[in-house]
Design a protein around this motif. Structure first.
Motif, PDB file in Angstrom:
ATOM      1  N   ARG A  87      11.364   7.393   0.539  1.00 58.24           N
ATOM      2  CA  ARG A  87      11.212   6.155  -0.237  1.00 58.24           C
ATOM      3  C   ARG A  87       9.822   6.028  -0.850  1.00 58.24           C
ATOM      4  O   ARG A  87       9.473   4.988  -1.393  1.00 58.24           O
ATOM      5  N   GLY A  88       9.025   7.092  -0.756  1.00 56.40           N
ATOM      6  CA  GLY A  88       7.740   7.124  -1.437  1.00 56.40           C
ATOM      7  C   GLY A  88       6.546   6.635  -0.639  1.00 56.40           C
ATOM      8  O   GLY A  88       5.470   6.408  -1.187  1.00 56.40           O
ATOM      9  N   TYR A  89       6.703   6.473   0.673  1.00 57.78           N
ATOM     10  CA  TYR A  89       5.597   6.033   1.514  1.00 57.78           C
ATOM     11  C   TYR A  89       4.850   7.247   2.056  1.00 57.78           C
ATOM     12  O   TYR A  89       5.441   8.293   2.302  1.00 57.78           O
ATOM     13  N   ARG A  90       3.529   7.087   2.256  1.00 57.89           N
ATOM     14  CA  ARG A  90       2.735   8.172   2.823  1.00 57.89           C
ATOM     15  C   ARG A  90       2.326   7.793   4.253  1.00 57.89           C
ATOM     16  O   ARG A  90       2.212   6.610   4.572  1.00 57.89           O
ATOM     17  N   ASP A 150      14.214   3.634   9.713  1.00 61.66           N
ATOM     18  CA  ASP A 150      14.919   4.215  10.854  1.00 61.66           C
ATOM     19  C   ASP A 150      14.230   5.473  11.360  1.00 61.66           C
ATOM     20  O   ASP A 150      14.222   5.755  12.544  1.00 61.66           O
ATOM     21  N   ASP A 151      13.661   6.248  10.434  1.00 64.79           N
ATOM     22  CA  ASP A 151      12.971   7.471  10.829  1.00 64.79           C
ATOM     23  C   ASP A 151      11.908   7.838   9.799  1.00 64.79           C
ATOM     24  O   ASP A 151      11.812   7.231   8.737  1.00 64.79           O
ATOM     25  N   ARG A 152      11.122   8.840  10.134  1.00 60.46           N
ATOM     26  CA  ARG A 152      10.012   9.275   9.283  1.00 60.46           C
ATOM     27  C   ARG A 152      10.511   9.775   7.921  1.00 60.46           C
ATOM     28  O   ARG A 152       9.918   9.497   6.884  1.00 60.46           O
ATOM     29  N   ASP A 153      11.603  10.516   7.936  1.00 55.17           N
ATOM     30  CA  ASP A 153      12.143  11.071   6.693  1.00 55.17           C
ATOM     31  C   ASP A 153      12.532   9.982   5.700  1.00 55.17           C
ATOM     32  O   ASP A 153      12.343  10.132   4.496  1.00 55.17           O
ATOM     33  N   GLU A 154      13.070   8.881   6.202  1.00 48.70           N
ATOM     34  CA  GLU A 154      13.431   7.771   5.317  1.00 48.70           C
ATOM     35  C   GLU A 154      12.181   7.201   4.634  1.00 48.70           C
ATOM     36  O   GLU A 154      12.190   6.935   3.431  1.00 48.70           O
ATOM     37  N   THR A 158       0.805  -1.230   0.000  1.00 48.18           N
ATOM     38  CA  THR A 158       0.000   0.000   0.000  1.00 48.18           C
ATOM     39  C   THR A 158       0.833   1.272   0.000  1.00 48.18           C
ATOM     40  O   THR A 158       0.296   2.351  -0.227  1.00 48.18           O
ATOM     41  N   LYS A 159       2.132   1.141   0.308  1.00 46.90           N
ATOM     42  CA  LYS A 159       3.045   2.289   0.405  1.00 46.90           C
ATOM     43  C   LYS A 159       2.603   3.259   1.499  1.00 46.90           C
ATOM     44  O   LYS A 159       2.731   4.474   1.377  1.00 46.90           O
ATOM     45  N   VAL A 160       2.072   2.717   2.608  1.00 45.61           N
ATOM     46  CA  VAL A 160       1.681   3.514   3.774  1.00 45.61           C
ATOM     47  C   VAL A 160       2.599   3.118   4.919  1.00 45.61           C
ATOM     48  O   VAL A 160       2.919   1.940   5.090  1.00 45.61           O
ATOM     49  N   PHE A 161       3.044   4.111   5.725  1.00 44.19           N
ATOM     50  CA  PHE A 161       3.851   3.779   6.894  1.00 44.19           C
ATOM     51  C   PHE A 161       3.142   4.198   8.172  1.00 44.19           C
ATOM     52  O   PHE A 161       2.298   5.076   8.178  1.00 44.19           O
ATOM     53  N   HIS A 162       3.487   3.495   9.257  1.00 45.69           N
ATOM     54  CA  HIS A 162       2.815   3.621  10.542  1.00 45.69           C
ATOM     55  C   HIS A 162       3.843   3.716  11.661  1.00 45.69           C
ATOM     56  O   HIS A 162       4.977   3.286  11.514  1.00 45.69           O
ATOM     57  N   ILE A 163       3.393   4.209  12.826  1.00 40.49           N
ATOM     58  CA  ILE A 163       4.163   4.063  14.056  1.00 40.49           C
ATOM     59  C   ILE A 163       3.982   2.611  14.488  1.00 40.49           C
ATOM     60  O   ILE A 163       2.921   2.019  14.274  1.00 40.49           O
TER      61      ILE A 163
END
Length: 91
Positions: free
Chosen positions: A81-84, A73-77, A50-55
């Protein structure tokens, strides 16, 4: 009136599911998928499909298939890399 009750029950069930997942596993980590060394550390988990990232404590993380999990490693990474960001946990 019936639809309002059905929708309310569905929303409460979803909330109960999310809270139960975080409390039952202690750290909110899915059982066999995450390889973080410190179980108390918050980190970012992405879904390759889905290209979604979570805590790491988000209720949606346990729903991600093992072969779709990626750690950051962090939110910026994750963003680079194209994740929302997930709209629920707002990482």
């Amino acid at each position: 009136m019936v639809w309002v009750i059905v929708i309310s029950i569905t929303m409460l069930a979803g909330l109960y599911y999310c809270i139960g997942n975080v409390q039952s596993s202690g750290s909110g980590h899915p059982a066999a998928s995450i390889s973080s060394t410190d179980k108390n550390e918050l980190y970012y988990v992405g879904n390759r499909k889905t290209k979604v990232f979570h805590i790491s404590t988000c209720g949606f993380v346990p729903r991600i298939s093992d072969n779709h999990i990626v750690e950051f490693d962090d939110r910026d990474e994750a963003v680079s890399r194209g994740y929302r960001p997930c709209q629920k946990c707002l990482p």
